[in-house]
Every structure is written in C-alpha cells, then in structure tokens.
Design a protein around this motif. Structure first.
Motif, PDB file in Angstrom:
ATOM      1  N   PRO A 216      11.985  79.084 110.451  1.00 21.46           N
ATOM      2  CA  PRO A 216      13.274  79.287 110.458  1.00 21.46           C
ATOM      3  C   PRO A 216      14.422  79.222 109.234  1.00 21.46           C
ATOM      4  O   PRO A 216      13.556  78.663 108.239  1.00 21.46           O
ATOM      5  CB  PRO A 216      13.275  77.880 111.190  1.00 21.46           C
ATOM      6  CG  PRO A 216      12.039  78.136 112.549  1.00 21.46           C
ATOM      7  CD  PRO A 216      11.382  78.594 111.155  1.00 21.46           C
ATOM      8  N   ARG A 241      13.510  74.801 115.408  1.00 19.62           N
ATOM      9  CA  ARG A 241      14.687  75.536 115.740  1.00 19.62           C
ATOM     10  C   ARG A 241      13.892  76.866 115.572  1.00 19.62           C
ATOM     11  O   ARG A 241      14.586  77.722 114.479  1.00 19.62           O
ATOM     12  CB  ARG A 241      15.936  75.618 115.114  1.00 19.62           C
ATOM     13  CG  ARG A 241      16.538  73.985 115.960  1.00 19.62           C
ATOM     14  CD  ARG A 241      17.984  74.175 116.055  1.00 19.62           C
ATOM     15  NE  ARG A 241      18.092  73.603 114.632  1.00 19.62           N
ATOM     16  CZ  ARG A 241      18.756  73.126 113.659  1.00 19.62           C
ATOM     17  NH1 ARG A 241      17.693  71.363 114.391  1.00 19.62           N
ATOM     18  NH2 ARG A 241      18.961  71.909 112.738  1.00 19.62           N
ATOM     19  N   THR A 243      14.333  81.241 116.741  1.00 19.89           N
ATOM     20  CA  THR A 243      14.567  81.953 116.940  1.00 19.89           C
ATOM     21  C   THR A 243      14.062  83.242 117.487  1.00 19.89           C
ATOM     22  O   THR A 243      14.502  83.967 118.317  1.00 19.89           O
ATOM     23  CB  THR A 243      15.556  82.511 116.656  1.00 19.89           C
ATOM     24  OG1 THR A 243      16.000  83.009 115.333  1.00 19.89           O
ATOM     25  CG2 THR A 243      17.152  81.373 116.064  1.00 19.89           C
TER      26      THR A 243
END
Length: 296
Positions: A216, A241, A243
């Motif tokens: 990320p 996090r 995606t």
C-alpha cells in the motif's frame, strides 16, 4: 654758653633743612626726567585708566588730546626667496580697511629654456589632443601547464541488495521478480533494502520497466532489527489498508518476506504495526508469528 648752644642748634637745623630741600629738588628733577622719557606711556595709561576722572573728577586737556599709538594694521612682510617672492600677511584682531595703491606681488615661476637646435629653426607648437581615457583591465597571462592524468580511485564501496517486485504476465498470472540494486555499503543493509522496496520499481531501467508493487502507498518502515534469525519489521498503520484485496495482502507480505530473507542472517519476518504485534492483516491474513518463504 646758652647763646653758643642756640647757634649750634640753628646751624644744624639749617643744614638739615637745606639737605632735605636738595633731596626734594633732586627727586623732582628725576621725576621730570622720567616723565620726559616715559611721557607717552604715562599719558596713555592716564588716559586709558581715567585716573584724573576718578581722583579729581575731570581730565586735563593735554591728557585728553594725547593720541594713543596703535600698531600698524595689515602689515605686509616680504620675505625674499631665490626663485620667487612670498607675501606673508599679518592680520590684527580689528577688521582691516583696503589700502590704496596696494600692489600684489605674484610668485615668479621660472620658465624653462626653449629647446635649442643647431640650425636655430623656430619650433612650432604641437597641438596635443586629449583622447578619452580607456579603463585598462589587467589580465593575468594564462600559464599553460601540462598535468599528468591520474586515475582517481574511489574509496566508496558498493554492495548488491535484492528486492522483490511483482510482474503480471499476459494471461494475468502474478509472479515474483527478484531485482538486484547496487548501493553504497552501510551498516544497516536490511533497512536500506526494505526502503528500496517501499519506493517501488525504477521504471527508467529496462529490467524494472514492467514491474509493480502491491504494498500500500504511504507504508513506512519505522524500525528494523534482527534477533536469532528473525527480522522484526515495524511498519505504520498504512500497511494495514490494501486496496487490492486478498491478493494485495498476500503478495505485499511475500514481497517483504522474500526481500528480508535474501540476507543469510534472516530466516523469517515478524510483522509489527506501530510497535505492536497483530494477529491478522486485512481479511484474515495471519501475521501473529514470524513468516518465512515456506509460509506461502
């Protein structure tokens, strides 16, 4: 007898009286002589000090009519020199009045003799033209020196580090691609290798043009240490996090594990987030224990 005594007394009185009179007359004569000698000075002092006005209340006419001599004003003293005459002017305190028929003497400047020629020809004056001044710039002459070419040996030592990127084939399959980077040698090669991995592939190089990373964006390495073959890598929470979904989590873990285990002293990696150990990453990817290449 009495008459004789009286005669002696009268004769002695006459003698003393005559002596006193003679001394008095002599004193008057001396004073008169001094008066004649110092007459001007005495009259000047009597007039300036107003002696008679203070003592008798009025000043005699001969004292009032006495003229006090004053020094001459603005006298010019000429001092002769060999080549010229110099005028020295002595000024008094009182303002001077212009003198009539005053003649100023200018210094005489000696004139050089005209050049003599054998034929006694008249020398015509030569016109001199004034040319504009041109600023002269001083330039130092260049000295050509032959310098021997010397080979400069670099003292910086380089080392090769291996980083793991991702390559997608034409059929859509994802492959790991190990790339070597030559960097200056330092005391923390593991930290250097992980930071190179987080920067991503260098697309200006042919071997990295088609590569990518699934780690990320914004992920930073906070600390790194190796203990008993385990590399403890501490990342910020941006690493949590991803995606790209499940494949993004799996391949981002593989990239870091394969890069860290390229060092012979590292066998596995313990992931930490903000200094704390986490059990799972994203949608259930286990990171609670050290991960090795065989974990995938």
């Amino acid at each position: 007898m009495a008459n004789k005594k009286e005669k002696k007394r009268s004769s002695s009185k006459r003698k003393s009286t005559g002596l006193a009179l003679g001394v008095f007359i002599l004193g008057i004569i001396v004073i008169f002589i001094l008066f004649l000698i110092k007459k001007d000075d005495m009259l000047t002092n009597l007039k300036e000090t107003n002696f008679f006005d203070r003592v008798f209340g009025s000043t005699p006419e001969f004292v009032q009519n006495h003229e006090v001599e004053k020094p001459a004003e603005n006298e010019d003293v000429l001092i002769g020199t060999t080549d010229s005459e110099l005028i020295i002017q002595i000024e008094s305190d009182t303002p001077s009045l212009p003198k009539k028929n005053e003649v100023k003497v200018e210094p005489v400047i000696p004139v050089e003799d005209e050049p003599k020629t054998e034929d006694k020809k008249t020398v015509e004056p030569v016109e001199t033209k004034t040319e504009p001044k041109v600023e002269e710039k001083t330039t130092t002459p260049k000295v050509e020196e032959t310098l021997e070419k010397t080979t400069v040996v670099s003292t910086v030592k380089y080392t090769d580090l291996t980083v793991c990127f991702i390559q997608v084939d034409a059929d859509g399959s994802i492959l790991r691609k190990m790339i070597k980077r030559s960097v200056p040698k330092n005391d923390s090669p593991l930290t250097t290798a992980i930071n190179l991995l987080l920067e991503g592939p260098d697309t200006t190089k042919n071997q990295e043009r088609d590569l990518l990373t699934l780690i990320p964006a914004g992920t930073k390495l906070l600390s790194a240490r190796v203990q008993d073959g385990v590399a403890y890598l501490n990342f910020n929470d941006s690493f949590m996090r991803n995606t790209e979904g499940v494949e993004g989590y799996i391949y981002s873990l593989q990239q870091i594990v394969y890069t860290a285990t390229s060092f012979s002293t590292v066998k596995s990696v313990q992931f930490m987030i903000d200094g704390q150990k986490k059990d799972y990453l994203g949608d259930g990817q286990w990171i609670g224990s050290p991960l090795s290449r065989s974990s995938f």
